[in-house]
Motif scaffolding. Structure first.
Motif, PDB file in Angstrom:
ATOM      1  N   ALA A 121       0.833  -1.205   0.000  1.00 50.55           N
ATOM      2  CA  ALA A 121       0.000   0.000   0.000  1.00 50.55           C
ATOM      3  C   ALA A 121       0.868   1.256   0.000  1.00 50.55           C
ATOM      4  CB  ALA A 121      -0.928  -0.002   1.215  1.00 50.55           C
ATOM      5  N   THR A 122       1.969   1.196   0.717  1.00 53.09           N
ATOM      6  CA  THR A 122       2.889   2.330   0.755  1.00 53.09           C
ATOM      7  C   THR A 122       3.526   2.552  -0.617  1.00 53.09           C
ATOM      8  OG1 THR A 122       3.365   1.852   3.085  1.00 53.09           O
ATOM      9  CG2 THR A 122       4.912   3.301   1.918  1.00 53.09           C
ATOM     10  N   ALA A 123       3.989   1.482  -1.234  1.00 50.98           N
ATOM     11  CA  ALA A 123       4.577   1.589  -2.576  1.00 50.98           C
ATOM     12  C   ALA A 123       3.543   2.103  -3.574  1.00 50.98           C
ATOM     13  CB  ALA A 123       5.115   0.233  -3.024  1.00 50.98           C
ATOM     14  N   ARG A 124       2.291   1.698  -3.397  1.00 53.75           N
ATOM     15  CA  ARG A 124       1.244   2.105  -4.326  1.00 53.75           C
ATOM     16  C   ARG A 124       1.001   3.617  -4.247  1.00 53.75           C
ATOM     17  NH1 ARG A 124      -3.458  -1.619  -3.442  1.00 53.75           N
ATOM     18  NH2 ARG A 124      -1.935  -3.132  -4.193  1.00 53.75           N
ATOM     19  N   ILE A 125       1.058   4.176  -3.046  1.00 56.10           N
ATOM     20  CA  ILE A 125       0.915   5.626  -2.911  1.00 56.10           C
ATOM     21  C   ILE A 125       2.054   6.341  -3.633  1.00 56.10           C
ATOM     22  CG2 ILE A 125       1.249   7.524  -1.284  1.00 56.10           C
ATOM     23  CD1 ILE A 125      -0.690   6.442   0.520  1.00 56.10           C
ATOM     24  N   LEU A 126       3.270   5.852  -3.434  1.00 52.11           N
ATOM     25  CA  LEU A 126       4.424   6.481  -4.080  1.00 52.11           C
ATOM     26  C   LEU A 126       4.293   6.402  -5.597  1.00 52.11           C
ATOM     27  CD1 LEU A 126       7.285   5.132  -1.767  1.00 52.11           C
ATOM     28  CD2 LEU A 126       6.255   7.417  -1.740  1.00 52.11           C
ATOM     29  N   ARG A 127       3.815   5.271  -6.102  1.00 56.03           N
ATOM     30  CA  ARG A 127       3.620   5.132  -7.549  1.00 56.03           C
ATOM     31  C   ARG A 127       2.534   6.074  -8.041  1.00 56.03           C
ATOM     32  NH1 ARG A 127       4.018  -0.566  -6.582  1.00 56.03           N
ATOM     33  NH2 ARG A 127       1.758  -0.819  -6.834  1.00 56.03           N
ATOM     34  N   SER A 128       1.423   6.119  -7.316  1.00 52.22           N
ATOM     35  CA  SER A 128       0.280   6.909  -7.786  1.00 52.22           C
ATOM     36  C   SER A 128       0.584   8.401  -7.798  1.00 52.22           C
ATOM     37  CB  SER A 128      -0.943   6.629  -6.920  1.00 52.22           C
ATOM     38  OG  SER A 128      -0.769   7.126  -5.608  1.00 52.22           O
ATOM     39  N   ARG A 129       1.458   8.830  -6.895  1.00 54.30           N
ATOM     40  CA  ARG A 129       1.787  10.251  -6.819  1.00 54.30           C
ATOM     41  C   ARG A 129       3.007  10.615  -7.656  1.00 54.30           C
ATOM     42  NH1 ARG A 129       0.057  12.718  -0.971  1.00 54.30           N
ATOM     43  NH2 ARG A 129      -1.839  11.463  -0.703  1.00 54.30           N
ATOM     44  N   GLY A 130       3.596   9.615  -8.306  1.00 51.44           N
ATOM     45  CA  GLY A 130       4.729   9.877  -9.188  1.00 51.44           C
ATOM     46  C   GLY A 130       5.898  10.532  -8.485  1.00 51.44           C
ATOM     47  N   CYS A 131       6.203  10.069  -7.298  1.00 53.71           N
ATOM     48  CA  CYS A 131       7.279  10.681  -6.508  1.00 53.71           C
ATOM     49  C   CYS A 131       8.640  10.437  -7.163  1.00 53.71           C
ATOM     50  CB  CYS A 131       7.270  10.125  -5.094  1.00 53.71           C
ATOM     51  SG  CYS A 131       5.732  10.464  -4.195  1.00 53.71           S
ATOM     52  N   ASP A 132       9.318  11.514  -7.516  1.00 50.77           N
ATOM     53  CA  ASP A 132      10.627  11.400  -8.172  1.00 50.77           C
ATOM     54  C   ASP A 132      11.750  11.160  -7.175  1.00 50.77           C
ATOM     55  OD1 ASP A 132       9.549  11.858 -10.724  1.00 50.77           O
ATOM     56  OD2 ASP A 132       9.623  14.029 -10.419  1.00 50.77           O
ATOM     57  N   SER A 133      11.614  11.715  -5.971  1.00 50.08           N
ATOM     58  CA  SER A 133      12.657  11.603  -4.954  1.00 50.08           C
ATOM     59  C   SER A 133      12.003  11.267  -3.616  1.00 50.08           C
ATOM     60  CB  SER A 133      13.435  12.920  -4.842  1.00 50.08           C
ATOM     61  OG  SER A 133      14.408  12.845  -3.821  1.00 50.08           O
ATOM     62  N   VAL A 134      12.484  10.205  -2.988  1.00 53.78           N
ATOM     63  CA  VAL A 134      11.909   9.748  -1.724  1.00 53.78           C
ATOM     64  C   VAL A 134      13.037   9.461  -0.733  1.00 53.78           C
ATOM     65  CG1 VAL A 134      10.491   7.998  -0.582  1.00 53.78           C
ATOM     66  CG2 VAL A 134       9.944   8.709  -2.922  1.00 53.78           C
ATOM     67  N   THR A 135      12.886   9.991   0.462  1.00 55.25           N
ATOM     68  CA  THR A 135      13.834   9.690   1.535  1.00 55.25           C
ATOM     69  C   THR A 135      13.212   8.653   2.461  1.00 55.25           C
ATOM     70  OG1 THR A 135      14.858  11.878   1.491  1.00 55.25           O
ATOM     71  CG2 THR A 135      15.069  10.621   3.533  1.00 55.25           C
ATOM     72  N   PHE A 136      13.863   7.518   2.574  1.00 53.54           N
ATOM     73  CA  PHE A 136      13.433   6.472   3.496  1.00 53.54           C
ATOM     74  C   PHE A 136      14.200   6.651   4.802  1.00 53.54           C
ATOM     75  CE2 PHE A 136      12.274   4.867  -0.612  1.00 53.54           C
ATOM     76  CZ  PHE A 136      11.100   4.162  -0.403  1.00 53.54           C
ATOM     77  N   VAL A 137      13.466   6.878   5.880  1.00 53.45           N
ATOM     78  CA  VAL A 137      14.090   7.081   7.179  1.00 53.45           C
ATOM     79  C   VAL A 137      14.178   5.729   7.873  1.00 53.45           C
ATOM     80  CG1 VAL A 137      14.001   8.330   9.352  1.00 53.45           C
ATOM     81  CG2 VAL A 137      13.087   9.381   7.273  1.00 53.45           C
ATOM     82  N   VAL A 138      15.396   5.227   7.988  1.00 57.23           N
ATOM     83  CA  VAL A 138      15.659   3.937   8.627  1.00 57.23           C
ATOM     84  C   VAL A 138      15.855   4.217  10.113  1.00 57.23           C
ATOM     85  CG1 VAL A 138      17.178   1.924   8.637  1.00 57.23           C
ATOM     86  CG2 VAL A 138      16.712   3.127   6.487  1.00 57.23           C
ATOM     87  N   THR A 139      14.808   4.007  10.904  1.00 56.79           N
ATOM     88  CA  THR A 139      14.809   4.548  12.264  1.00 56.79           C
ATOM     89  C   THR A 139      15.674   3.770  13.244  1.00 56.79           C
ATOM     90  OG1 THR A 139      12.813   3.305  12.863  1.00 56.79           O
ATOM     91  CG2 THR A 139      12.507   5.514  11.940  1.00 56.79           C
ATOM     92  N   GLY A 140      15.732   2.463  13.112  1.00 56.26           N
ATOM     93  CA  GLY A 140      16.436   1.653  14.111  1.00 56.26           C
ATOM     94  C   GLY A 140      17.942   1.760  14.042  1.00 56.26           C
ATOM     95  N   GLU A 141      18.570   1.734  15.200  1.00 54.80           N
ATOM     96  CA  GLU A 141      20.035   1.673  15.313  1.00 54.80           C
ATOM     97  C   GLU A 141      20.723   2.772  14.497  1.00 54.80           C
ATOM     98  OE1 GLU A 141      21.615  -2.336  14.799  1.00 54.80           O
ATOM     99  OE2 GLU A 141      19.644  -3.156  15.239  1.00 54.80           O
TER     100      GLU A 141
END
Length: 233
Positions: A121-141
């Motif tokens: 569902a998360t990937a689908r939102i990114l696809r539907s909105r045509g996001c060119d640049s996405v920052t993934f915040v890797v929270t642990g450690e």
């Protein structure tokens, strides 16, 4: 899509689009809270803030990492939360890394919070909105948690390559330090099923979007149309 994978300390400025990952266990718990009927989740800055919100709103449900504590109604465990009726309730959540990561990017134009349970569902939102640049915040450690990095890389790949297989990413997450600590009982406030629940791919068909509402960072479920046009549940 230009994907960046950063730990919380590496966030020099708010990105335009951020996907905050906490597999074990903040955003698996959040997804279960919504599945159990919660209306919204308020992401608290600190334990004191969570208790203050609870004091002002006694009907809200406050949860935290670790063992049970006075003033809190629940702990950050999907295995323990899945049997709680949260119909129409507001949840206040404070965790060690997940909520911190979302608050660190609260100025972004789009903030998604995710784990494997809402990956597609998360990937689908990114696809539907045509996001060119996405920052993934890797929270642990401080950005080194392999369960979070594996999930982030899977969602990023899935956004552009819909045939991407999750097996290797889930295997990495299952072999992570967090999974081992949960399995061996190192982390308190846990249920024996927590790891399995955190690794349940696409258990839920909604994504989770965080926005500022009256100066509070509020997380809500977001239905995402399926490829066939059927609304997600």
């Amino acid at each position: 899509m230009d994907a960046r994978f950063l730990g919380i300390p590496e966030l020099a400025e708010a990105p335009s689009v951020a996907v905050v990952i906490d597999v074990m266990r903040a955003y698996t718990v959040a997804a279960w809270a919504f599945a159990q009927g919660a209306e919204k989740i308020v992401l608290a800055e600190s334990l004191d803030d969570a208790l203050a919100l609870k004091a002002r709103h006694p009907d809200w449900v406050a949860l935290k990492d670790g063992p049970p504590a006075p003033g809190f109604d629940a702990v950050n465990s999907p295995g323990l939360l899945r049997s709680v009726d949260l119909g129409g309730r507001t949840v206040v959540q404070k965790t060690t890394a997940g909520t911190v990561g979302a608050l660190a990017v609260k100025e972004a134009s789009l903030v998604l919070c995710a784990g494997f349970v809402v990956a597609e569902a998360t990937a689908r939102i990114l696809r539907s909105r045509g996001c060119d640049s996405v920052t993934f915040v890797v929270t642990g450690e401080d950005g080194r948690a392999d369960e979070d990095l594996a999930c982030a890389q899977y969602i990023a790949r899935r956004t552009t390559e819909t045939t991407t297989d999750a097996t290797g990413f889930l295997r990495r997450a299952g072999a992570s330090r967090a999974a081992t600590e949960l399995t061996e009982g190192v982390r308190r406030g846990a249920h024996p099923d927590d790891v399995a629940l955190c690794l349940e791919l696409d258990r839920f068909r909604f994504a989770m979007v965080a926005t500022l509402e009256d100066e509070l960072m509020v997380l809500r479920p977001h239905d995402v149309p399926s490829p066939t046009g059927t609304a997600a549940a």
